[in-house]
Design a protein around this motif. Structure first.
Motif, mmCIF file in Angstrom:
data_model
loop_
_atom_site.group_PDB
_atom_site.id
_atom_site.type_symbol
_atom_site.label_atom_id
_atom_site.label_comp_id
_atom_site.label_asym_id
_atom_site.label_seq_id
_atom_site.Cartn_x
_atom_site.Cartn_y
_atom_site.Cartn_z
ATOM 1 N N VAL A 86 0.856 -1.180 0.000
ATOM 2 C CA VAL A 86 0.000 0.000 0.000
ATOM 3 C C VAL A 86 0.890 1.227 0.000
ATOM 4 O O VAL A 86 2.096 1.145 0.285
ATOM 5 N N THR A 87 0.292 2.387 -0.320
ATOM 6 C CA THR A 87 1.069 3.627 -0.366
ATOM 7 C C THR A 87 0.421 4.703 0.500
ATOM 8 O O THR A 87 0.498 5.882 0.191
ATOM 9 N N ALA A 88 -0.216 4.293 1.575
ATOM 10 C CA ALA A 88 -0.823 5.253 2.491
ATOM 11 C C ALA A 88 0.260 5.961 3.292
ATOM 12 O O ALA A 88 1.218 5.323 3.749
ATOM 13 N N PRO A 89 0.150 7.268 3.493
ATOM 14 C CA PRO A 89 1.146 7.954 4.318
ATOM 15 C C PRO A 89 1.076 7.478 5.758
ATOM 16 O O PRO A 89 0.033 7.023 6.236
ATOM 17 N N LEU A 90 2.190 7.571 6.440
ATOM 18 C CA LEU A 90 2.208 7.328 7.877
ATOM 19 C C LEU A 90 1.737 8.593 8.582
ATOM 20 O O LEU A 90 2.279 9.680 8.351
ATOM 21 N N VAL A 91 0.720 8.461 9.426
ATOM 22 C CA VAL A 91 0.185 9.605 10.165
ATOM 23 C C VAL A 91 -0.067 9.164 11.599
ATOM 24 O O VAL A 91 -0.640 8.100 11.842
ATOM 25 N N VAL A 92 0.354 9.980 12.546
ATOM 26 C CA VAL A 92 0.226 9.641 13.951
ATOM 27 C C VAL A 92 -1.246 9.490 14.328
ATOM 28 O O VAL A 92 -2.129 10.174 13.797
ATOM 29 N N ALA A 93 -1.528 8.574 15.241
ATOM 30 C CA ALA A 93 -2.889 8.377 15.725
ATOM 31 C C ALA A 93 -3.212 9.386 16.821
ATOM 32 O O ALA A 93 -2.350 10.116 17.310
ATOM 33 N N GLY A 94 -4.475 9.427 17.215
ATOM 34 C CA GLY A 94 -4.883 10.261 18.336
ATOM 35 C C GLY A 94 -5.187 11.688 17.945
ATOM 36 O O GLY A 94 -5.387 12.020 16.769
ATOM 37 N N THR A 95 -5.185 12.567 18.943
ATOM 38 C CA THR A 95 -5.604 13.948 18.716
ATOM 39 C C THR A 95 -4.666 14.702 17.785
ATOM 40 O O THR A 95 -5.083 15.681 17.147
ATOM 41 N N GLU A 96 -3.429 14.289 17.692
ATOM 42 C CA GLU A 96 -2.487 14.969 16.790
ATOM 43 C C GLU A 96 -2.691 14.577 15.328
ATOM 44 O O GLU A 96 -2.167 15.240 14.431
ATOM 45 N N GLY A 97 -3.453 13.514 15.088
ATOM 46 C CA GLY A 97 -3.555 12.978 13.742
ATOM 47 C C GLY A 97 -4.240 13.897 12.755
ATOM 48 O O GLY A 97 -3.773 14.058 11.617
ATOM 49 N N VAL A 98 -5.372 14.531 13.155
ATOM 50 C CA VAL A 98 -6.124 15.369 12.220
ATOM 51 C C VAL A 98 -5.313 16.587 11.784
ATOM 52 O O VAL A 98 -5.184 16.850 10.580
ATOM 53 N N PRO A 99 -4.722 17.356 12.692
ATOM 54 C CA PRO A 99 -3.899 18.485 12.230
ATOM 55 C C PRO A 99 -2.659 18.036 11.477
ATOM 56 O O PRO A 99 -2.206 18.722 10.549
ATOM 57 N N ALA A 100 -2.084 16.890 11.844
ATOM 58 C CA ALA A 100 -0.914 16.395 11.112
ATOM 59 C C ALA A 100 -1.287 16.048 9.676
ATOM 60 O O ALA A 100 -0.546 16.369 8.737
ATOM 61 N N LEU A 101 -2.435 15.413 9.485
ATOM 62 C CA LEU A 101 -2.871 15.067 8.133
ATOM 63 C C LEU A 101 -3.216 16.324 7.340
ATOM 64 O O LEU A 101 -2.911 16.415 6.140
ATOM 65 N N ALA A 102 -3.820 17.309 7.982
ATOM 66 C CA ALA A 102 -4.105 18.577 7.302
ATOM 67 C C ALA A 102 -2.810 19.252 6.862
ATOM 68 O O ALA A 102 -2.729 19.816 5.748
ATOM 69 N N ALA A 103 -1.794 19.214 7.707
ATOM 70 C CA ALA A 103 -0.505 19.801 7.341
ATOM 71 C C ALA A 103 0.134 19.035 6.189
ATOM 72 O O ALA A 103 0.751 19.633 5.292
ATOM 73 N N LEU A 104 -0.017 17.717 6.187
ATOM 74 C CA LEU A 104 0.530 16.919 5.092
ATOM 75 C C LEU A 104 -0.157 17.267 3.778
ATOM 76 O O LEU A 104 0.502 17.425 2.738
ATOM 77 N N VAL A 105 -1.476 17.417 3.798
ATOM 78 C CA VAL A 105 -2.211 17.806 2.594
ATOM 79 C C VAL A 105 -1.773 19.187 2.117
ATOM 80 O O VAL A 105 -1.622 19.428 0.904
ATOM 81 N N ALA A 106 -1.533 20.100 3.055
ATOM 82 C CA ALA A 106 -1.033 21.422 2.672
ATOM 83 C C ALA A 106 0.328 21.302 1.998
ATOM 84 O O ALA A 106 0.621 22.013 1.025
ATOM 85 N N GLY A 107 1.168 20.407 2.499
ATOM 86 C CA GLY A 107 2.457 20.185 1.861
ATOM 87 C C GLY A 107 2.310 19.617 0.462
ATOM 88 O O GLY A 107 3.043 19.997 -0.465
ATOM 89 N N MET A 108 1.355 18.681 0.268
ATOM 90 C CA MET A 108 1.087 18.156 -1.067
ATOM 91 C C MET A 108 0.662 19.284 -2.004
ATOM 92 O O MET A 108 1.064 19.320 -3.171
ATOM 93 N N ARG A 109 -0.143 20.210 -1.496
ATOM 94 C CA ARG A 109 -0.647 21.304 -2.323
ATOM 95 C C ARG A 109 0.479 22.223 -2.785
ATOM 96 O O ARG A 109 0.436 22.785 -3.895
ATOM 97 N N THR A 110 1.515 22.385 -1.966
ATOM 98 C CA THR A 110 2.605 23.300 -2.345
ATOM 99 C C THR A 110 3.356 22.820 -3.580
ATOM 100 O O THR A 110 4.039 23.625 -4.234
ATOM 101 N N LEU A 111 3.263 21.536 -3.906
ATOM 102 C CA LEU A 111 3.923 21.056 -5.123
ATOM 103 C C LEU A 111 3.240 21.565 -6.374
ATOM 104 O O LEU A 111 3.833 21.560 -7.458
ATOM 105 N N GLY A 112 1.971 21.983 -6.243
ATOM 106 C CA GLY A 112 1.265 22.553 -7.381
ATOM 107 C C GLY A 112 0.956 21.561 -8.481
ATOM 108 O O GLY A 112 0.828 21.952 -9.650
ATOM 109 N N GLN A 113 0.818 20.295 -8.124
ATOM 110 C CA GLN A 113 0.581 19.254 -9.122
ATOM 111 C C GLN A 113 -0.530 18.316 -8.647
ATOM 112 O O GLN A 113 -0.709 18.125 -7.441
#
Length: 362
Positions: A86-113
């Motif tokens: 599988v190619t799912a990103p590693l993301v921490v569980a628990g309360t930190e998970g939602v903001p961490a995943l949002a930050a990861l998506v923001a990083g994906m967006r910066t590539l502009g692709q």
């Protein structure tokens, strides 16, 4: 943004993320990616998106960029290889998970692709939900159901609740025939056992089969042979190796190599003696692994790690959906257009493979 080489300089943080991840898999764990690097299957400068809070690593996604399907534009893709399931990103569980995943998506967006994503676990995917919240569009290229098995309270309960009684009856019949052929033993090797010997037995068995004749067995190339020995080595950590061997009169006639992570045993590689095909030693070993799962509780789930498996479809009752998708940020190219081109590219490759197979068969 960082690189595989930089991540390798902080092994404790990387291992801690794998241990704390929601739905962890071994694929982007340090053991697996460093083995890919060490044996020429991933570059040391492989780019990675990483989310941090101080010294702690909260999310990780290795990736590549290149041409899109049929040469359409530029596109990003999560790192994949024939030895990742599988190619799912590693993301921490628990309360930190939602903001961490949002930050990861923001990083994906910066590539502009847009992203072309194979082998994504699609059942209630947190990543797809986070992308949708961020305004990304998505389109599915293809998908399939992968057999998995969740451990019951006991092996007897598993057998009693199994939906394919005819399959179990067939396995019992084949096991009786194998017992008539000689002394049958099963050996399970954990992270503290002789995994090197088990890997050597597997490599020899696979090389002597059709994969060896086709040149695709792991032992056919020094890089992949080394990868296998490194992946399934002894030792602890958030990802550990396991091997199961089926012997007939002491000779290994089926072998399975797995990585155990977060309560799931991913059965990455299997091989069997093709001279005994009629006795089905490979699937008999799978049935013994199911028995061991319930009796020794070495994991909570077995993951077949297959693209499709007629054999395990009848043995493993549960399914998890794996999809190939295209996602595009707000204002980016239409994901359905890219997905349609990806389908056409797959169809063209399938036609070419079929054509070459026919030519070789002449």
């Amino acid at each position: 943004m960082t690189t595989l080489a930089s991540l390798s300089r902080e092994p404790a943080s990387w291992d801690a993320l794998v241990a704390r991840a929601a739905g962890p898999t071994p694929d982007y764990a340090r053991r697996v990616l460093e083995a890919h690097r060490d044996h020429g299957l991933a570059p040391a400068d492989l780019p990675c998106l990483a989310v941090r809070a101080g010294p702690d690593l909260l999310a990780l996604l290795p990736y590549r960029t290149g041409r899109g399907p049929l040469g359409l534009g530029r596109i990003a893709r999560p790192f994949a290889s024939p030895y990742l399931t599988v190619t799912a990103p590693l993301v921490v569980a628990g309360t930190e998970g939602v903001p961490a995943l949002a930050a990861l998506v923001a990083g994906m967006r910066t590539l502009g692709q847009p992203w072309w994503w194979p082998l994504l676990p699609a059942d209630e995917s947190p990543l797809l939900a986070a992308l949708a919240r961020d305004g990304w569009g998505s389109a599915e290229v293809s998908g399939f159901s992968r057999p998995v098995l969740d451990r019951r309270a006991s092996h007897d309960i598993f057998l009693r609740e199994h939906p394919h009684k005819g399959r179990l009856k067939d396995l019992r019949r084949r096991r009786r025939r194998l017992d008539e052929a000689g002394i049958v033993t099963v050996e399970a090797i954990g992270p503290d056992g002789d995994l090197a010997g088990a890997v050597a037995a597997f490599l020899d068995l696979e090389r002597r089969g059709w994969k060896g004749r086709a040149g695709t067995a792991l032992a056919c190339r020094p890089q992949t042979e080394g990868l296998a020995k490194d992946l399934f080595r002894a030792g602890g950590g958030p990802v550990t190796a396991r091997a199961d061997l089926l012997r007939l009169d002491g000779r290994v006639v089926a072998a399975s190599l797995a990585l155990v992570c977060g309560g799931t045993a991913t059965l990455l590689k299997t091989a069997y003696d093709e001279a005994l095909r009629a006795l089905a030693p490979g699937v008999l070993l799978e049935a013994e692994i199911v028995r061991a799962l319930h009796e020794t509780r070495f994991a909570d789930r077995l993951d077949s790690a297959t693209l499709a498996s007629a054999v395990l479809d009848d043995l493993y009752p549960e399914r998890t959906r794996i999809a190939e998708i295209v996602v595009s940020p707000r204002g980016g190219p239409a994901p359905e257009r890219i997905a349609a081109r990806a389908r056409r590219q797959h169809a063209a490759k399938a036609w070419l493979r079929a054509r070459l197979a026919r030519l070789r068969g002449r």
